[in-house]
Design an enzyme around this catalytic site. Structure first.
Site, short mmCIF file in Angstrom:
data_model
loop_
_atom_site.label_atom_id
_atom_site.label_comp_id
_atom_site.label_asym_id
_atom_site.label_seq_id
_atom_site.Cartn_x
_atom_site.Cartn_y
_atom_site.Cartn_z
N CYS A 179 22.45 1.75 16.88
CA CYS A 179 23.31 2.86 16.47
C CYS A 179 24.07 3.51 17.63
CB CYS A 179 22.48 3.92 15.75
SG CYS A 179 21.41 4.86 16.86
N CYS A 189 -2.38 -4.89 9.45
CA CYS A 189 -3.30 -4.45 8.39
C CYS A 189 -4.46 -5.43 8.23
CB CYS A 189 -2.52 -4.32 7.09
SG CYS A 189 -3.52 -3.99 5.66
N SER A 216 -7.33 -9.13 -2.25
CA SER A 216 -7.59 -8.14 -1.20
C SER A 216 -6.56 -7.00 -1.20
CB SER A 216 -7.61 -8.80 0.18
OG SER A 216 -6.32 -9.25 0.52
N GLY A 222 0.80 -1.21 0.00
CA GLY A 222 0.00 0.00 0.00
C GLY A 222 0.84 1.26 0.00
ZN LIG Z 1 19.44 3.85 17.31
#
Ligand SMILES: [Zn+2]
Length: 257
Positions: A253, A189, A68, A40
């Site tokens: 990170c 969804c 669908s 989508g």
């Molecule tokens: Zn991060």
């Protein structure tokens, strides 16, 4: 590099905008965007990134078109039902603009294969609907030093964020959602439903934001707004935005991760 007369004509409405201009259009033609998920969100993203003249696109999806899907996944028609989404997307791109250098991968992105897929990308755009894939994509973007544009939608709500977690001062997707969802394959969804046009609004906003990221330091429209979460509310309707901070302890990170 310069654009041919035919390309100048094709992108004239971009080039006439001072915020993009000829330099911006040439830059877009030299970019490589990897699009994860042809659903989508991926449908309008592919439509508008192809239309914007992005020179090189890589599209990744291992799914098959289901009846669908047609309520919101505008890349596909009834004749695509039962066929691979990646192959159907390639058919559309080839008919739309044969000059686009498109590579398709009919497989799921994993922590193992993501690094090779993202190696020379200027931007990864994730429009998938499960957390395990989204976190694997985020970690791989941080490792590869590639910006990530994350877009998600459900019911009447959309969300678009650009991440630069590879930079010391910027959050990644994992800073935003944490580690709790790694094992979860959450396809909300199917359970919760979604207004089809919400996917369209979120996807076109993601394509707009992708152009902002790609034109960073190129033209005045360039402004990645790293770590700013844009929430799209289809009920009111309204938009609101807020900034998320880097988590120093993030396992994706962070300096102590
Ligand atoms: Zn991060």
């Amino acid at each position: 590099m310069s654009l041919s007369p035919a390309r100048l004509e094709r992108f004239a409405r971009h080039i006439v905008l001072p915020e993009i201009g000829g330099a911006g259009q040439v830059a877009l033609s030299e970019k490589h965007v990897v699009l994860i998920g042809l659903g989508g969100i991926g449908s309008p993203v592919l439509h508008y990134l192809a239309a914007a003249g992005i020179g090189r696109l890589t599209a990744v999806d291992d799914d098959v078109v289901d009846e669908s899907n047609l309520q919101r996944q505008t890349l596909f028609t009834e004749r695509d039902i039962g066929h691979g989404k990646a192959v159907a997307a390639k058919r559309w791109v080839c008919a739309f603009d044969a000059k686009i250098d498109l590579t398709i991968h009919d497989r799921r992105v994993t922590a193992e294969n993501a690094g090779a897929l993202f190696a020379d990308a200027d931007l990864v755009l994730d429009g998938t609907d499960n957390f395990a894939t989204r976190l694997a994509v985020s970690d791989a973007c941080v490792a590869a030093g590639v910006p990530l544009l994350s877009a998600a939608v459900g019911r009447f709500q959309g969300q678009v964020v650009a991440f630069a977690g590879h930079r010391g001062d910027q959050a990644c997707y994992r800073c935003f959602v944490g580690d709790a969802f790694d094992a979860e394959d959450c396809d909300s969804c199917a359970e919760d439903g979604m207004l089809g046009a919400m996917a369209g609004w979120t996807g076109t906003f993601a394509a707009l934001h992708a152009v902002r990221v790609l034109l960073d330091d190129v033209s005045t429209f360039g402004d990645p707004q790293w770590g700013t979460v844009h929430l799209l509310d289809g009920m009111t309707p309204a938009m609101r935005s807020f900034l998320i901070a880097k988590d120093p302890a993030c396992s994706g990170c962070g300096s102590t991760g």
